[in-house]
Design a protein around this motif. Structure first.
Motif, PDB file in Angstrom:
ATOM      1  N   CYS A 130      -3.023   2.558  -2.282  1.00 20.02           N
ATOM      2  CA  CYS A 130      -2.994   3.881  -3.313  1.00 20.02           C
ATOM      3  C   CYS A 130      -3.573   3.544  -4.656  1.00 20.02           C
ATOM      4  CB  CYS A 130      -1.546   4.411  -3.341  1.00 20.02           C
ATOM      5  SG  CYS A 130      -1.494   5.877  -4.508  1.00 20.02           S
TER       6      CYS A 130
ATOM      7  N   ILE B  41       6.088  -4.150  -0.355  1.00 23.09           N
ATOM      8  CA  ILE B  41       5.293  -3.113  -1.485  1.00 23.09           C
ATOM      9  C   ILE B  41       4.837  -4.350  -2.499  1.00 23.09           C
ATOM     10  CG2 ILE B  41       7.327  -2.807  -3.143  1.00 23.09           C
ATOM     11  CD1 ILE B  41       6.233  -0.180  -3.626  1.00 23.09           C
TER      12      ILE B  41
ATOM     13  N   LEU C 136       1.268  -0.893   0.147  1.00 24.77           N
ATOM     14  CA  LEU C 136       2.453  -1.303   1.276  1.00 24.77           C
ATOM     15  C   LEU C 136       2.039  -2.023   2.495  1.00 24.77           C
ATOM     16  CD1 LEU C 136       5.606  -0.491   1.483  1.00 24.77           C
ATOM     17  CD2 LEU C 136       4.745   1.537   2.958  1.00 24.77           C
TER      18      LEU C 136
ATOM     19  N   TRP D 256       1.901  12.725  -7.546  1.00 21.16           N
ATOM     20  CA  TRP D 256       1.702  12.170  -6.081  1.00 21.16           C
ATOM     21  C   TRP D 256       0.468  12.503  -5.480  1.00 21.16           C
ATOM     22  CZ3 TRP D 256       6.312  11.091  -3.432  1.00 21.16           C
ATOM     23  CH2 TRP D 256       7.502  11.520  -4.060  1.00 21.16           C
TER      24      TRP D 256
ATOM     25  N   GLU E 198      -4.429   7.757  -1.270  1.00 22.81           N
ATOM     26  CA  GLU E 198      -3.906   6.865  -0.339  1.00 22.81           C
ATOM     27  C   GLU E 198      -5.059   6.508   0.643  1.00 22.81           C
ATOM     28  OE1 GLU E 198      -0.383   9.578  -1.083  1.00 22.81           O
ATOM     29  OE2 GLU E 198      -2.309   9.906  -0.586  1.00 22.81           O
TER      30      GLU E 198
ATOM     31  N   TRP F 276       6.264   4.284  -2.713  1.00 24.88           N
ATOM     32  CA  TRP F 276       5.916   4.991  -1.407  1.00 24.88           C
ATOM     33  C   TRP F 276       7.026   5.743  -0.822  1.00 24.88           C
ATOM     34  CZ3 TRP F 276       1.012   5.110   0.395  1.00 24.88           C
ATOM     35  CH2 TRP F 276       0.026   3.982  -0.260  1.00 24.88           C
ATOM     36  N   TYR F 277       6.808   7.033  -0.132  1.00 25.26           N
ATOM     37  CA  TYR F 277       7.744   7.741   0.178  1.00 25.26           C
ATOM     38  C   TYR F 277       7.019   8.215   1.694  1.00 25.26           C
ATOM     39  CZ  TYR F 277      10.159   8.106  -4.008  1.00 25.26           C
ATOM     40  OH  TYR F 277      10.967   7.721  -5.377  1.00 25.26           O
ATOM     41  N   ARG F 278       7.968   8.643   2.490  1.00 27.41           N
ATOM     42  CA  ARG F 278       7.418   9.246   3.812  1.00 27.41           C
ATOM     43  C   ARG F 278       8.200  10.414   4.319  1.00 27.41           C
ATOM     44  NH1 ARG F 278       9.210   4.136   7.688  1.00 27.41           N
ATOM     45  NH2 ARG F 278      11.407   4.718   7.757  1.00 27.41           N
TER      46      ARG F 278
ATOM     47  N   TYR G 182       2.968   9.028   4.741  1.00 28.15           N
ATOM     48  CA  TYR G 182       3.211   8.406   3.777  1.00 28.15           C
ATOM     49  C   TYR G 182       2.432   8.887   2.567  1.00 28.15           C
ATOM     50  CZ  TYR G 182       5.575   5.104   6.971  1.00 28.15           C
ATOM     51  OH  TYR G 182       6.540   4.769   7.759  1.00 28.15           O
ATOM     52  N   TYR G 183       3.405   8.822   1.434  1.00 32.00           N
ATOM     53  CA  TYR G 183       2.880   9.351   0.389  1.00 32.00           C
ATOM     54  C   TYR G 183       3.092   8.419  -0.982  1.00 32.00           C
ATOM     55  CZ  TYR G 183       3.227  14.075   2.338  1.00 32.00           C
ATOM     56  OH  TYR G 183       2.940  15.128   3.261  1.00 32.00           O
ATOM     57  N   CYS G 184       2.103   8.408  -1.707  1.00 32.02           N
ATOM     58  CA  CYS G 184       2.158   7.483  -2.922  1.00 32.02           C
ATOM     59  C   CYS G 184       2.711   8.120  -4.207  1.00 32.02           C
ATOM     60  CB  CYS G 184       0.803   6.943  -3.078  1.00 32.02           C
ATOM     61  SG  CYS G 184       0.665   5.917  -4.708  1.00 32.02           S
TER      62      CYS G 184
END
Length: 121
Positions: A22, A69, A80, A111, A6, A36-38, A93-95
């Motif tokens: 990412c 997105i 994002l 991840w 990322e 995407w997660y956070r 923020y994770y991909c």
């Protein structure tokens, strides 16, 4: 080996914008859904948005109309775009991507290590 890296996080003032990227690299046959997660301090990781390989999108209610997105399949990259950022958007923020490594394989979730977004004046 497969890696998700990322970039694009940082410090931004309330009301500002950031664009996260990412990129997936390594031994990849195909990529399914990406997302995407956070995770905010003291909270559990939550879904932000996902996009299928054909471009169908899904958003958390909290970011609908604020985040967008998108993906570039030729570059194995998901983006994002975050607008009108608020302090409550502060998080790592994770991909995430479902990656198939060979034509004989099933998809596996990968991840990234995360990128910090801080919204503060």
């Amino acid at each position: 080996q497969v890696q998700l890296v990322e970039s694009g996080g940082g410090l931004v003032q309330p009301g500002g914008s950031l664009r996260l990227s990412c990129a997936a690299s390594g031994s990849i046959f195909s990529i399914g859904a990406m997302g995407w997660y956070r995770q905010a301090p003291g909270k559990q990781r939550e879904l932000v948005a996902t996009i299928t390989s054909s471009g169908s999108t899904n958003y958390a209610d909290s970011v609908k109309g604020q985040f967008t997105i998108s993906r570039d399949n030729a570059k194995n990259t998901v983006y994002l775009q975050m607008n009108s950022l608020k302090p409550e958007d502060t998080a790592v923020y994770y991909c995430n991507a479902q990656i198939v490594r060979t034509k004989w394989s099933y998809g596996t979730d990968y991840w990234g290590k995360g990128t910090l977004v801080t919204v503060s004046s």
